[in-house]
Design a protein around this motif. Structure first.
Motif, short mmCIF file in Angstrom:
data_model
loop_
_atom_site.label_atom_id
_atom_site.label_comp_id
_atom_site.label_asym_id
_atom_site.label_seq_id
_atom_site.Cartn_x
_atom_site.Cartn_y
_atom_site.Cartn_z
N VAL A 298 29.62 -2.73 -33.18
CA VAL A 298 29.34 -2.10 -31.89
C VAL A 298 28.63 -3.12 -30.98
N VAL B 84 24.96 -3.11 -28.45
CA VAL B 84 23.89 -2.21 -28.91
C VAL B 84 23.09 -2.89 -30.02
N PRO B 85 21.86 -3.30 -29.74
CA PRO B 85 21.05 -3.91 -30.79
C PRO B 85 20.72 -2.89 -31.89
N LEU C 116 24.69 -4.30 -33.35
CA LEU C 116 25.02 -3.50 -34.53
C LEU C 116 26.31 -3.99 -35.21
N ASN C 117 26.12 -4.51 -36.40
CA ASN C 117 27.23 -4.97 -37.28
C ASN C 117 28.02 -6.15 -36.72
N GLN D 183 34.33 3.16 -32.52
CA GLN D 183 32.89 3.00 -32.28
C GLN D 183 32.25 4.36 -32.00
N ALA E 212 20.28 0.28 -24.52
CA ALA E 212 20.26 -1.07 -25.09
C ALA E 212 20.02 -2.12 -24.02
#
Lengths: 256, 364
Positions: free
Chosen positions: A94, A97-98, A142-143, B291, B312
């Motif tokens: 993703v 998005v941290p 993310l990932n 997602q 974010a």
């Protein structure tokens, strides 16, 4: 069996043009560990996704109950908040998005887990230590750019953070080296010890089961649950493979 | 710079890239009407003439207008070899000389707070001498009607420049950045994060001229568009004759959350040298179904999953904000968009509330 937590009754499901699961009945008690085994393409992952409520799969008949409630028509987010967790075989990347923002958001969604940010950071730090993860992971997307093993650790991090009532682990052991497998196994043990949650472990590899006390084993072939038994069934499969079940299923099909 | 208008000036076709496309696509430039106040009789401190030759992202017309409207210009010099800890706050017209081997952080923060303002602007020109390290942070988070931000940087041999831009403000934001990697082995890392929603207009022009040998530039733009927002990004990597061994890469990821958004992306790689590499990539679209599914499997609704991308942006902006003023600006905008509860959580999560200064008393 303990109080039934998950009850799958007569489920027939598949994609729009292809039936995959046929007459699935499965019951998992609270705190129990079940193992779902079967050859590649048997439909194991599909069952996990159907339980989680993936809209890519249609349930044509049958019901899914969780904690006594019929969730057959509930969306995935509702099932998640009810206490079902699906660990992905291939966790999705993703970008943008941290990890920190993500973990904080999914935790704050759960009233029972709401906590101050300070406690949250401390809790995440504890879990990261348990899983041999560096804190620097938290600022990364993310990932994104993580190795297969790191992605599985992030799945375990979420499992331990969210404390679900039922965790479905979809081939969590696939693609892991010995060290990563050991860390992931520790995560699963910690989940059992700290949360007392139930497990449905989808696998065709017995290594990940070595440290688990298994209550029931199910075997799936061509979308059907063809056998069920105690933990010793795993040893039988380890020694003889799935051929016996495939043969039995084929002859059953011939009879039908 | 924020002025009440005694007259207006039309800045026609500014923020243009070096190479343009068909006019009917309306992607080449932006035209802005700006206020003009007479400065007749004012005593004005001009920057050293060295700065006049620096190319700025929004072009000469914007430079002339800001110079004519700024009450003063400010010159800052970081001595050779000095590692300056305190950030340099760049205002309406600022020239910064970072001498050889020195290191400095430069913050450009558009004015915020109070009732919606008319037009604000910033003109920042930077010279990074041999081996200098320059960190530039740009924050546009305010509620001005329109904000113009034009930045020009020249990097000498072995100089390293990193620029982080956060365009999160309301109204019209027009921002141009031109970086000349003149020295051999000079390097630029540019990250641009943006959010445009409602009827916001965002117009960005990035121009990177790679003139020295073995220079490197890595440009990554990403943002979220929602509502009726209109955004244009022009990104040019110019591999000039003589820049052999140089590499430039540009990548944009645009997340579109509404059908009414207008997104224009105009990536250009110019090349007049053989032994170079230029790369460009872009992804534009809504959140991918897999997602969304992953996020929903962890308890988020579709709307919450999309908002996570916005959160974010603010998380990252707060992490990068080096001063209490910039943190206040980011937080005020986060409160407006995400609500006070989430904004408060952002602060708490980053442990900013413990820091001293005005930020500690900010109400959220």
């Amino acid at each position: 069996m303990h109080d039934t937590l998950l009850r799958v009754s007569g489920i027939n499901a598949g994609t729009e043009d292809k039936p995959i699961l046929h007459d699935i009945d499965l019951a998992v008690g609270a705190g129990e560990t079940h193992v779902l085994m079967g050859p590649n393409g048997a439909g194991k992952s599909t069952l996990g996704r159907v339980i989680m409520g993936d809209p890519a799969y249609q349930v044509n008949s049958g019901t899914i109950e969780f904690g006594g409630e019929d969730i057959t028509d509930e969306a995935a987010d509702k099932r998640s908040l009810a206490g079902i967790f699906l660990s992905y075989q291939a966790p999705v990347e993703v970008p943008g998005v941290p990890l920190y923002s993500y973990l904080r958001t999914i935790t704050q969604k759960r009233p029972e887990l709401k906590m101050t940010a300070r406690k949250f950071r401390a809790r995440v730090g504890e879990i990261a230590d348990q899983l041999d993860m560096s804190g620097s992971f938290l600022t990364r997307e993310l990932n994104v750019g993580f190795s297969g093993g790191e992605k599985k650790k992030i799945e375990m991090l979420q499992l331990l953070l969210l404390r679900p009532k039922l965790a479905i682990l979809d081939e969590t052991d696939s693609g892991l080296d010995v060290d990563a497998l050991s860390v992931v196994s520790r995560g699963i043990e910690a989940y059992r010890a700290d949360c007392g949650g139930a497990l449905l472990v989808i696998t065709h590899n017995t290594r990940i089961l070595e440290r688990l006390s298994v209550d029931r084993t199910h075997v799936m072939v061509q979308g059907r649950l063809v056998a069920e038994g105690p933990a010793s069934l795993i040893d039988d499969i380890d020694a003889h493979g799935f051929e016996q079940f495939e043969r039995a299923n084929a002859s059953g099909g011939d009879r039908a | 710079m924020a002025e009440s208008a005694s007259g207006t000036l039309v800045l026609e076709r500014v923020n243009t890239p070096p190479a343009q496309t068909w006019n009917h696509l309306r992607a080449n430039d932006i035209t802005l009407t700006v206020p003009v106040v007479s400065r007749k009789g004012d005593v004005y401190f001009a920057l050293p003439r060295l700065f006049e030759s620096i190319e700025c992202g929004m072009g000469g017309a914007v430079t002339d207008w800001i110079e004519s409207q700024a009450s003063d210009a400010r010159y800052v010099e970081v001595r050779a070899g000095e590692k300056r800890e305190e950030p340099i706050i760049a205002e309406s017209d600022t020239g910064i000389m970072v001498r050889a081997g020195a290191e400095a952080t430069i913050v450009v923060c558009a004015p915020t707070g109070g009732p919606a303002q008319g037009t604000t602007a910033a003109l920042v020109r930077i010279i990074a001498e041999r081996g200098a390290q320059v960190h530039v942070l740009e924050f546009v988070c305010g509620d001005t009607e329109q904000h113009l931000e034009s930045v020009g940087i020249v990097a000498g041999e072995d100089a390293r420049v990193d620029v982080r831009q956060f365009f999160l403000g309301a109204g019209t934001t027009a921002a141009g950045l031109a970086v000349a990697l003149d020295g051999n082995r000079a390097r630029l890392d540019l990250s641009c994060r943006y959010l445009a929603r409602d009827n916001d207009v965002l117009d960005i022009n990035h121009v990177i001229r790679q003139r020295g040998r073995n220079t490197r530039c890595d440009v990554h733009e990403s943002g979220v568009l929602d509502g009726h927002a209109r955004k244009a990004l022009r990104a040019t990597i110019d591999l000039v004759h003589g820049s052999s061994g140089s590499e430039g890469a540009e990548l944009e990821n645009v997340l579109v959350l509404s059908d009414d958004v207008t997104n224009k992306t105009m990536p250009v790689i110019l090349c007049d040298e053989d032994d170079v590499a230029g790369n460009h990539g872009a992804s534009i679209g809504s959140v991918a179904p897999e997602q969304i599914q992953y996020l929903q499997d962890r308890g988020l609704t579709l709307e919450e999953a999309e908002q996570l991308y916005v959160r974010a942006l603010f998380d990252e902006a707060l992490i990068c904000a080096p001063t209490s003023e910039t943190r206040k600006a980011v937080l005020a905008r986060a409160t407006e968009i995400l609500g006070s509860e989430t904004a408060s959580d952002l602060v708490e999560g980053l442990d900013l509330a413990e820091k001293s200064g005005p930020f500690a008393t900010t109400e959220v």
